[in-house]
Scaffold this motif. Structure first.
Motif, mmCIF file in Angstrom:
data_model
loop_
_atom_site.group_PDB
_atom_site.id
_atom_site.type_symbol
_atom_site.label_atom_id
_atom_site.label_comp_id
_atom_site.label_asym_id
_atom_site.label_seq_id
_atom_site.Cartn_x
_atom_site.Cartn_y
_atom_site.Cartn_z
ATOM 1 N N TYR A 1 -7.354 9.592 -3.052
ATOM 2 C CA TYR A 1 -7.029 10.800 -2.228
ATOM 3 C C TYR A 1 -6.392 9.993 -1.033
ATOM 4 O O TYR A 1 -7.003 9.117 -0.327
ATOM 5 N N CYS A 2 -5.146 10.510 -0.687
ATOM 6 C CA CYS A 2 -4.174 9.687 0.513
ATOM 7 C C CYS A 2 -4.923 9.957 1.792
ATOM 8 O O CYS A 2 -5.069 11.394 1.833
ATOM 9 N N GLN A 3 -4.983 9.105 2.677
ATOM 10 C CA GLN A 3 -5.309 9.588 4.263
ATOM 11 C C GLN A 3 -4.369 8.790 5.065
ATOM 12 O O GLN A 3 -4.860 8.083 6.123
ATOM 13 N N CYS A 4 -2.908 8.833 4.619
ATOM 14 C CA CYS A 4 -2.194 8.235 5.476
ATOM 15 C C CYS A 4 -1.835 9.069 6.840
ATOM 16 O O CYS A 4 -1.244 8.577 7.735
ATOM 17 N N ASN A 5 -2.198 10.077 7.022
ATOM 18 C CA ASN A 5 -2.044 10.899 8.604
ATOM 19 C C ASN A 5 -0.745 11.426 8.585
ATOM 20 O O ASN A 5 -0.340 11.535 9.609
ATOM 21 N N ASN B 1 0.739 -1.310 -0.161
ATOM 22 C CA ASN B 1 -0.226 0.067 0.225
ATOM 23 C C ASN B 1 0.715 1.502 -0.014
ATOM 24 O O ASN B 1 1.959 1.091 0.329
ATOM 25 N N HIS B 2 0.379 2.358 -0.440
ATOM 26 C CA HIS B 2 0.807 3.632 -0.315
ATOM 27 C C HIS B 2 1.120 4.440 0.828
ATOM 28 O O HIS B 2 0.191 4.357 1.575
ATOM 29 N N HIS B 3 1.957 4.906 0.978
ATOM 30 C CA HIS B 3 2.022 5.835 2.299
ATOM 31 C C HIS B 3 3.173 7.040 1.921
ATOM 32 O O HIS B 3 4.071 7.107 1.055
ATOM 33 N N CYS B 4 2.788 8.279 2.268
ATOM 34 C CA CYS B 4 3.527 9.411 1.970
ATOM 35 C C CYS B 4 4.800 9.754 2.911
ATOM 36 O O CYS B 4 5.572 10.237 2.434
ATOM 37 N N SER B 5 4.771 8.878 3.863
ATOM 38 C CA SER B 5 6.196 8.564 4.902
ATOM 39 C C SER B 5 6.506 7.544 4.680
ATOM 40 O O SER B 5 6.216 6.724 5.721
ATOM 41 N N ASN C 1 3.434 14.852 6.290
ATOM 42 C CA ASN C 1 3.703 15.467 4.967
ATOM 43 C C ASN C 1 2.994 14.850 3.909
ATOM 44 O O ASN C 1 3.107 14.703 2.847
ATOM 45 N N CYS C 2 1.520 14.387 4.345
ATOM 46 C CA CYS C 2 0.704 13.744 3.273
ATOM 47 C C CYS C 2 0.341 14.503 2.078
ATOM 48 O O CYS C 2 0.267 15.981 2.178
ATOM 49 N N ILE C 3 0.742 13.948 0.948
ATOM 50 C CA ILE C 3 0.338 14.936 -0.319
ATOM 51 C C ILE C 3 -0.775 15.194 -0.778
ATOM 52 O O ILE C 3 -1.262 15.952 -1.328
ATOM 53 N N GLY C 4 -1.828 14.219 -0.113
ATOM 54 C CA GLY C 4 -3.185 14.293 -0.480
ATOM 55 C C GLY C 4 -3.562 13.538 -1.876
ATOM 56 O O GLY C 4 -3.597 12.207 -1.977
HETATM 57 ZN ZN LIG Z 1 -0.620 10.249 2.136
#
Ligand SMILES: [Zn+2]
Length: 165
Positions: free
Chosen positions: A112-116, A68-72, A119-122
């Motif tokens: 739309y990312c909701q990784c919390n 899965n994707h994560h912004c960090s 620095n979440c990109i959205g």
């Molecule tokens: Zn994110």
């Protein structure tokens, strides 16, 4: 130097009826090669399971497809040797993630990312839609890096030249 483990460090779990997750089965040190794909299909176009390895080349691998994707993120995919590498130390039981825009120029299925992450990109659309400065803080695949070089010469020339010139 990368650490090459001798045993499997991952398992794939179903998280709900729609999604799976790749979980660390042991503690993993930063720079460890967690997994290396040996068998995969190469497709000319992306789909929601593929990882982009070059312009017009996208692979389907059963582990990568479940990341899965994560912004960090705690891992990145090195597309030069199809390996999954630990970005930092990882605890046993932690979900393994990578930032999709480090390999994908344009996502087949944007979301739309909701990784919390702080620095979440959205909106996750792909590297071609990312600000140059945001991309540069990630471990990028070579085809995405080429994109940022192009971007730096065109759209971000003012930033590249900077006040010192
Ligand atoms: Zn994110």
């Amino acid at each position: 130097m990368r650490i090459q483990p001798r045993k499997s460090l991952i398992k794939i779990e179903s998280r709900d009826w729609l999604t799976n997750a790749v979980i660390a089965t042991d503690t993993i040190k930063a720079r460890t090669v967690i997994y290396q794909s040996q068998e995969f299909l190469i497709l000319p176009k992306p789909n929601y399971q593929t990882v982009q390895i070059a312009d017009n080349a996208h692979i389907i691998d059963h582990v990568f497809a479940n990341l899965n994707h994560h912004c960090s993120p705690n891992t990145f995919i090195d597309v030069s040797d199809f390996s999954l590498v630990a970005e930092r130390d990882i605890e046993q039981g932690e979900e393994l993630t990578f930032a999709y825009f480090t390999t994908e120029v344009k996502l087949d299925r944007p979301f739309y990312c909701q990784c919390n992450s702080s620095n979440c990109i959205g909106n996750i659309l792909g590297a071609s839609q990312m600000p140059f400065k945001s991309l540069m803080s990630y471990s990028l695949s070579h085809h995405v890096l080429n994109l940022t070089k192009f971007a730096s010469s065109e759209r971000y020339q003012a930033y590249e030249l900077g006040p010192q010139h």
